[in-house]
Scaffold this motif. Sequence first.
Motif, PDB file in Angstrom:
ATOM      1  N   ASN A  70       0.837  -1.184   0.000  1.00 24.63           N
ATOM      2  CA  ASN A  70       0.000   0.000   0.000  1.00 24.63           C
ATOM      3  C   ASN A  70       0.885   1.252   0.000  1.00 24.63           C
ATOM      4  N   VAL A  71       0.794   2.035  -1.057  1.00 25.26           N
ATOM      5  CA  VAL A  71       1.550   3.292  -1.152  1.00 25.26           C
ATOM      6  C   VAL A  71       0.597   4.444  -1.451  1.00 25.26           C
ATOM      7  N   SER A  72      -0.648   4.321  -0.978  1.00 22.04           N
ATOM      8  CA  SER A  72      -1.680   5.309  -1.306  1.00 22.04           C
ATOM      9  C   SER A  72      -1.373   6.706  -0.769  1.00 22.04           C
ATOM     10  N   GLN A  73      -0.461   6.816   0.176  1.00 22.74           N
ATOM     11  CA  GLN A  73      -0.096   8.121   0.727  1.00 22.74           C
ATOM     12  C   GLN A  73       0.913   8.861  -0.156  1.00 22.74           C
ATOM     13  N   PHE A  74       1.333   8.217  -1.257  1.00 23.10           N
ATOM     14  CA  PHE A  74       2.368   8.780  -2.121  1.00 23.10           C
ATOM     15  C   PHE A  74       1.872   8.883  -3.556  1.00 23.10           C
ATOM     16  N   LYS A  75       2.346   9.913  -4.247  1.00 26.73           N
ATOM     17  CA  LYS A  75       2.082  10.048  -5.681  1.00 26.73           C
ATOM     18  C   LYS A  75       3.070   9.148  -6.425  1.00 26.73           C
ATOM     19  N   PRO A  76       2.725   8.724  -7.640  1.00 23.02           N
ATOM     20  CA  PRO A  76       3.650   7.860  -8.391  1.00 23.02           C
ATOM     21  C   PRO A  76       5.046   8.440  -8.555  1.00 23.02           C
ATOM     22  N   ASN A  77       5.156   9.757  -8.731  1.00 25.88           N
ATOM     23  CA  ASN A  77       6.486  10.361  -8.902  1.00 25.88           C
ATOM     24  C   ASN A  77       7.258  10.478  -7.589  1.00 25.88           C
ATOM     25  N   GLU A  78       6.647  10.087  -6.458  1.00 25.53           N
ATOM     26  CA  GLU A  78       7.327  10.106  -5.165  1.00 25.53           C
ATOM     27  C   GLU A  78       7.834   8.717  -4.769  1.00 25.53           C
ATOM     28  N   ILE A  79       7.692   7.756  -5.679  1.00 25.43           N
ATOM     29  CA  ILE A  79       8.078   6.374  -5.407  1.00 25.43           C
ATOM     30  C   ILE A  79       9.151   5.943  -6.395  1.00 25.43           C
ATOM     31  N   ASP A  80      10.222   5.332  -5.888  1.00 27.85           N
ATOM     32  CA  ASP A  80      11.286   4.775  -6.732  1.00 27.85           C
ATOM     33  C   ASP A  80      11.385   3.283  -6.452  1.00 27.85           C
ATOM     34  N   ILE A  81      11.510   2.519  -7.525  1.00 32.82           N
ATOM     35  CA  ILE A  81      11.689   1.071  -7.407  1.00 32.82           C
ATOM     36  C   ILE A  81      12.935   0.714  -8.191  1.00 32.82           C
ATOM     37  N   LYS A  82      13.829  -0.036  -7.563  1.00 36.55           N
ATOM     38  CA  LYS A  82      15.037  -0.464  -8.271  1.00 36.55           C
ATOM     39  C   LYS A  82      15.448  -1.838  -7.768  1.00 36.55           C
ATOM     40  N   ILE A  90      12.290  -0.480  -2.639  1.00 32.66           N
ATOM     41  CA  ILE A  90      11.215   0.470  -2.890  1.00 32.66           C
ATOM     42  C   ILE A  90      11.402   1.626  -1.916  1.00 32.66           C
ATOM     43  N   HIS A  91      11.424   2.839  -2.446  1.00 29.98           N
ATOM     44  CA  HIS A  91      11.613   4.023  -1.606  1.00 29.98           C
ATOM     45  C   HIS A  91      10.531   5.033  -1.965  1.00 29.98           C
ATOM     46  N   GLY A  92       9.861   5.541  -0.955  1.00 34.29           N
ATOM     47  CA  GLY A  92       8.851   6.573  -1.158  1.00 34.29           C
ATOM     48  C   GLY A  92       9.120   7.738  -0.238  1.00 34.29           C
ATOM     49  N   LYS A  93       8.935   8.941  -0.765  1.00 34.08           N
ATOM     50  CA  LYS A  93       9.171  10.126   0.062  1.00 34.08           C
ATOM     51  C   LYS A  93       8.369  11.287  -0.481  1.00 34.08           C
ATOM     52  N   HIS A  94       7.711  11.992   0.427  1.00 34.46           N
ATOM     53  CA  HIS A  94       7.151  13.281   0.039  1.00 34.46           C
ATOM     54  C   HIS A  94       7.496  14.306   1.096  1.00 34.46           C
ATOM     55  N   GLU A  95       7.728  15.494   0.614  1.00 33.20           N
ATOM     56  CA  GLU A  95       8.125  16.593   1.493  1.00 33.20           C
ATOM     57  C   GLU A  95       6.953  16.997   2.377  1.00 33.20           C
ATOM     58  N   SER A 128      -2.139   0.456  -8.815  1.00 34.06           N
ATOM     59  CA  SER A 128      -3.591   0.505  -9.010  1.00 34.06           C
ATOM     60  C   SER A 128      -4.116   1.900  -8.673  1.00 34.06           C
ATOM     61  N   ALA A 129      -5.342   2.170  -9.073  1.00 32.55           N
ATOM     62  CA  ALA A 129      -5.964   3.472  -8.816  1.00 32.55           C
ATOM     63  C   ALA A 129      -6.127   3.729  -7.319  1.00 32.55           C
ATOM     64  N   ASN A 130      -6.256   2.671  -6.508  1.00 34.78           N
ATOM     65  CA  ASN A 130      -6.408   2.868  -5.062  1.00 34.78           C
ATOM     66  C   ASN A 130      -5.082   2.833  -4.310  1.00 34.78           C
ATOM     67  N   GLY A 131      -3.952   2.866  -5.029  1.00 33.40           N
ATOM     68  CA  GLY A 131      -2.644   3.011  -4.386  1.00 33.40           C
ATOM     69  C   GLY A 131      -1.955   1.732  -3.981  1.00 33.40           C
ATOM     70  N   ILE A 132      -2.329   0.598  -4.555  1.00 33.42           N
ATOM     71  CA  ILE A 132      -1.649  -0.658  -4.252  1.00 33.42           C
ATOM     72  C   ILE A 132      -0.583  -0.889  -5.318  1.00 33.42           C
ATOM     73  N   LEU A 133       0.663  -0.912  -4.890  1.00 34.73           N
ATOM     74  CA  LEU A 133       1.797  -1.154  -5.771  1.00 34.73           C
ATOM     75  C   LEU A 133       2.026  -2.653  -5.854  1.00 34.73           C
ATOM     76  N   THR A 134       2.065  -3.179  -7.077  1.00 35.63           N
ATOM     77  CA  THR A 134       2.310  -4.607  -7.287  1.00 35.63           C
ATOM     78  C   THR A 134       3.618  -4.760  -8.037  1.00 35.63           C
ATOM     79  N   ILE A 135       4.504  -5.574  -7.493  1.00 35.86           N
ATOM     80  CA  ILE A 135       5.796  -5.850  -8.119  1.00 35.86           C
ATOM     81  C   ILE A 135       5.869  -7.350  -8.338  1.00 35.86           C
ATOM     82  N   GLU A 136       6.191  -7.756  -9.572  1.00 39.53           N
ATOM     83  CA  GLU A 136       6.237  -9.172  -9.909  1.00 39.53           C
ATOM     84  C   GLU A 136       7.494  -9.488 -10.693  1.00 39.53           C
ATOM     85  N   ALA A 137       7.954 -10.709 -10.535  1.00 40.20           N
ATOM     86  CA  ALA A 137       9.077 -11.222 -11.323  1.00 40.20           C
ATOM     87  C   ALA A 137       8.843 -12.710 -11.548  1.00 40.20           C
ATOM     88  N   PRO A 138       8.891 -13.148 -12.816  1.00 41.88           N
ATOM     89  CA  PRO A 138       8.728 -14.579 -13.059  1.00 41.88           C
ATOM     90  C   PRO A 138       9.967 -15.335 -12.592  1.00 41.88           C
TER      91      PRO A 138
END
Length: 165
Positions: A70-82, A90-95, A128-138
């Motif tokens: 759940n990353v609903s407290q963050f905008k997409p541009n405030e989240i980095d995935i590497k 996964i890193h999220g930050k907002h000022e 997702s529109a409700n702020g659920i970030l899904t990360i998958e790898a086969p």
Amino acid sequence: MSLFPLLSASLSDPWGYPSRAFDRPLGMGLLDSMGDLLSPTGLLMRPLLNADTALSDVKNEPDKFKVMLNVSQFKPNEIDIKTVDNNIVIHGKHEEKTDEHGFISREFTRRYMLPEGTDPKTVKSSLSANGILTIEAPKKAVEPPPSNERIVPITMETPAAVTNK
């Protein structure tokens, strides 16, 4: 620890751990010594992954690795995935910004180790529109090691000649 952990806890995850990143709704219940939420009857409660929690759901299935967060407290541009080595970071930050209670800033970092057979180059994410970030790898199909089977032939010995003297 405070007598009123829900009222005195700083912003962070909903279970009261020190490096918390999300608000916890007030009135959800008391926390035990490990930070787990207890119901009024004293039973351990674990809410579902939704907009009011900061829980993640990790599934290590035979054919894929999947994380939902759940990353609903963050905008997409405030989240980095590497990917770093064999980890997803996964890193999220907002000022600081204003909300209904005053000013708030949030930051979190989550790290997940990829299981064996997962290539970091195949990691994909969606939000997702409700702020659920899904990360998958086969996962790669793990082939059994090549067989080193060898049939050992049986040789027949001839009986030793018996000599009588």
